[in-house]
Design an enzyme around this catalytic site. Structure first.
Site, PDB file in Angstrom:
ATOM      1  N   GLY A  61      -0.577 -11.957  -4.808  1.00  0.00           N
ATOM      2  CA  GLY A  61      -2.024 -11.742  -4.934  1.00  0.00           C
ATOM      3  C   GLY A  61      -2.399 -10.301  -4.636  1.00  0.00           C
ATOM      4  O   GLY A  61      -3.290  -9.732  -5.275  1.00  0.00           O
ATOM      5  N   ARG A  68       0.836  -1.206   0.000  1.00  0.00           N
ATOM      6  CA  ARG A  68       0.000   0.000   0.000  1.00  0.00           C
ATOM      7  C   ARG A  68       0.870   1.255   0.000  1.00  0.00           C
ATOM      8  O   ARG A  68       0.565   2.235  -0.690  1.00  0.00           O
ATOM      9  CB  ARG A  68      -0.935  -0.038   1.209  1.00  0.00           C
ATOM     10  CG  ARG A  68      -2.012  -1.127   1.023  1.00  0.00           C
ATOM     11  CD  ARG A  68      -2.560  -1.606   2.342  1.00  0.00           C
ATOM     12  NE  ARG A  68      -3.704  -2.497   2.173  1.00  0.00           N
ATOM     13  CZ  ARG A  68      -3.620  -3.802   1.885  1.00  0.00           C
ATOM     14  NH1 ARG A  68      -2.448  -4.378   1.692  1.00  0.00           N
ATOM     15  NH2 ARG A  68      -4.727  -4.536   1.770  1.00  0.00           N
ATOM     16  N   GLN A  84      -7.939  -7.401   0.163  1.00  0.00           N
ATOM     17  CA  GLN A  84      -7.481  -7.166  -1.204  1.00  0.00           C
ATOM     18  C   GLN A  84      -8.630  -6.676  -2.069  1.00  0.00           C
ATOM     19  O   GLN A  84      -8.493  -5.706  -2.820  1.00  0.00           O
ATOM     20  CB  GLN A  84      -6.886  -8.446  -1.786  1.00  0.00           C
ATOM     21  CG  GLN A  84      -5.594  -8.849  -1.092  1.00  0.00           C
ATOM     22  CD  GLN A  84      -5.028 -10.162  -1.592  1.00  0.00           C
ATOM     23  OE1 GLN A  84      -5.683 -10.868  -2.362  1.00  0.00           O
ATOM     24  NE2 GLN A  84      -3.834 -10.499  -1.167  1.00  0.00           N
ATOM     25  N   ASP A 113      -3.435 -15.337   7.659  1.00  0.00           N
ATOM     26  CA  ASP A 113      -2.129 -15.780   7.156  1.00  0.00           C
ATOM     27  C   ASP A 113      -1.351 -16.590   8.192  1.00  0.00           C
ATOM     28  O   ASP A 113      -0.306 -17.162   7.874  1.00  0.00           O
ATOM     29  CB  ASP A 113      -1.295 -14.570   6.706  1.00  0.00           C
ATOM     30  CG  ASP A 113      -1.897 -13.920   5.461  1.00  0.00           C
ATOM     31  OD1 ASP A 113      -2.622 -14.605   4.719  1.00  0.00           O
ATOM     32  OD2 ASP A 113      -1.654 -12.718   5.249  1.00  0.00           O
TER      33      ASP A 113
HETATM   34  C1  S3P Z   1      -3.715  -9.221   2.166  1.00  0.00           C
HETATM   35  C2  S3P Z   1      -4.960  -9.669   2.512  1.00  0.00           C
HETATM   36  C3  S3P Z   1      -5.251 -11.076   2.780  1.00  0.00           C
HETATM   37  C4  S3P Z   1      -3.996 -11.855   3.103  1.00  0.00           C
HETATM   38  C5  S3P Z   1      -2.901 -11.573   2.133  1.00  0.00           C
HETATM   39  C6  S3P Z   1      -2.547 -10.099   2.129  1.00  0.00           C
HETATM   40  C7  S3P Z   1      -3.547  -7.799   1.854  1.00  0.00           C
HETATM   41  O1  S3P Z   1      -5.862 -11.651   1.649  1.00  0.00           O
HETATM   42  O2  S3P Z   1      -4.265 -13.235   3.130  1.00  0.00           O
HETATM   43  O3  S3P Z   1      -1.738 -12.311   2.478  1.00  0.00           O
HETATM   44  O4  S3P Z   1      -2.406  -7.306   1.826  1.00  0.00           O
HETATM   45  O5  S3P Z   1      -4.556  -7.124   1.622  1.00  0.00           O
HETATM   46  P1  S3P Z   1      -7.437 -11.442   1.336  1.00  0.00           P
HETATM   47  O6  S3P Z   1      -7.668 -10.016   1.264  1.00  0.00           O
HETATM   48  O7  S3P Z   1      -7.689 -12.114   0.025  1.00  0.00           O
HETATM   49  O8  S3P Z   1      -8.145 -12.119   2.468  1.00  0.00           O
END
Ligand code: S3P
Length: 449
Positions: free
Chosen positions: A95, A28, A174, A328
């Site tokens: 991701g 971010r 996310q 996590d």
């Molecule tokens: C994250 C949100 C989580 C987490 C990932 C990092 C983030 O995923 O599992 O390791 O930085 O926003 P989700 O938002 O898909 O739950």
């Protein structure tokens, strides 16, 4: 392909580990800095490969970055002046990079493409694409069976996106952040509601930068009408990463501590991230939070201290919001559950099936490798703790998943012989300093190519 070989020493751990910069906040800090109209000094950024992907992505979108000591100075083009990337953007294993970029790029007046490694190419994207399409975005991906998967093609946004009122089926920071970023470029109000509150770093940081954002309980609202699109902040200090620290805290609980104990920090103790501390407390662990201070609004800091060897941990149960706040950390919590007395039951954790690996399956396989009774059950798993009965030395395949490799390394500290963890390269995506940190506390961990 890198393997870890962990040889139990029989000795407890001691020492201090400086936690690396938080991966979530690092993404971010980098991305939002590129949206600022004035330069931003980003301090404390971790050196993980995932954050590196986001750093490269913002350069592809027109930002320039310069290292000055341990700061990274980001000169962004600003939210309304991003440029078309010269080539498809490689999000690697990350991701967060691909989902946040999808939201941001959906409302931009140029086309873009996003792709990633084999694991990322299997991860579900419909959760972010569907609401963005409802806002007017044109995004296509690969048909991944019931879902859409990368590579993603995002068409140039000719007319501005329209705000939306979207309720997430699954709590996801996310997806929430992707929609908030799209909302910054949209007309009208964008409202995102969650069933449980996921990590809220985006909300804190964007509000501090002047975004027209309000937060109410489990909803975030962006109202961009009449806003000039200006975001600014001089400096962002990336707090230490609780998700990385969790492995060392767990190592101290599993192997025991002596001397001055094990301390790890400082880290953010933002409650949306500290579910693992609550679970460990439920299990009977005593983890002290020392030297409290504030990084910035919403992100309080502290150093974690594990003092005396635990007087026997007990199994516990976790589900609902607690799982979201520890999402996590489930693999490492399951590893700790393996040396506790009694059963640990984890529910409402279906999201784990679509992380860097199917973490319900890989966690269960990892535990069984050490001779621990464990079973996938619906959207969760059950671990039958062995108490202090010795674990069997294991050969674990981490399936390219950093958190499985690190959780296995921790359990291997108390096996009845050397264990080998294969496919551990991706530890570098989140915590390149992990091996040095664990060996610095007294563990015997060798890296083999
Ligand atoms: C994250 C949100 C989580 C987490 C990932 C990092 C983030 O995923 O599992 O390791 O930085 O926003 P989700 O938002 O898909 O739950």
């Amino acid at each position: 392909m890198t393997s870890f070989v962990v040889t139990p020493t029989g000795r407890p751990l001691s020492g201090h580990v400086v936690a690396p910069g938080d991966k979530s906040i690092g993404h971010r800090a980098l991305l939002f800095s590129a949206l600022a109209a004035t330069p931003v000094r980003v301090q404390g950024l971790g050196s993980g490969a995932d954050n590196g992907r986001t750093a490269k992505a913002i350069v592809a979108l027109g930002a320039t970055t310069a290292r000055a000591g341990d700061e990274l100075v980001v000169h962004g083009p600003g939210l309304r002046h991003l440029s078309a990337p010269p080539a498809p953007i490689d999000c690697g294993n990350s991701g967060t990079t691909i989902r946040l970029l999808t939201g941001l790029l959906a409302g931009q007046p140029f086309a873009s493409e996003l792709f990633g490694d084999e694991s990322l190419s299997r991860r579900p994207m419909a959760r972010v694409i569907a609401p963005l399409r409802a806002m007017g975005a044109h995004i296509t991906g690969k048909d991944g069976g019931a879902d859409v998967t990368p590579p993603l093609r995002i068409a140039a946004c000719v007319e501005r996106l329209r705000g939306c009122d979207h309720t997430l089926a699954i709590a996801s920071a996310q997806v929430k952040t992707a929609l908030v970023l799209a909302g910054l470029t949209a007309t009208g109000t964008t409202r995102v509601r969650e069933p449980w509150r996921s990590r809220d770093h985006s909300e804190h940081l964007l509000a501090a930068m002047g975004a027209p954002l309000t937060v109410a309980d489990r909803a975030v609202e962006i109202d961009g009408d009449g806003w000039d699109g200006r975001l600014a902040i001089d400096r962002i200090v990336v707090p230490g990463d609780p998700s990385s620290a969790a492995f060392l805290v767990a190592a101290a609980l599993v192997a025991g501590v002596d001397g001055a104990g094990v301390t790890v920090g400082p880290i953010t103790v933002n409650p949306t991230r500290t579910g693992f501390l609550d679970v460990l407390a439920q299990m009977g662990a005593v983890i002290e939070r020392r030297d409290p201070f504030g990084y910035f609004r919403g992100e309080d800091g502290a150093t974690l201290a594990v003092a005396a060897a635990p007087a026997g941990l007990r199994g516990t149960s976790l589900g609902g919001e607690l799982v979201v706040r520890a999402i996590d950390e489930v693999p490492i919590l399951a590893a700790v559950a393996a040396i506790a007395e009694g059963e640990t039951v984890i529910t409402d954790a279906g999201e784990l099936k679509v992380k860097e690996s199917d973490r319900i399956a890989t966690t269960v396989a990892m535990l069984r490798g050490f001779g621990v009774e464990a079973e996938a059950q619906g959207d969760g798993l059950v671990v039958v703790g062995r108490g202090r009965r010795p674990l069997r030395a294991a050969r674990v395949h981490a399936e390219g998943d950093h958190r499985i490799a690190m959780a296995a390394s921790v359990l291997a500290l108390v096996a009845d012989g050397p264990s080998r963890i294969d496919d551990a390269d991706n530890v570098a995506t989140s915590y390149p300093g992990f091996v040095a940190a664990l060996t610095g506390l007294g563990a015997d961990l060798r890296v083999e190519p």
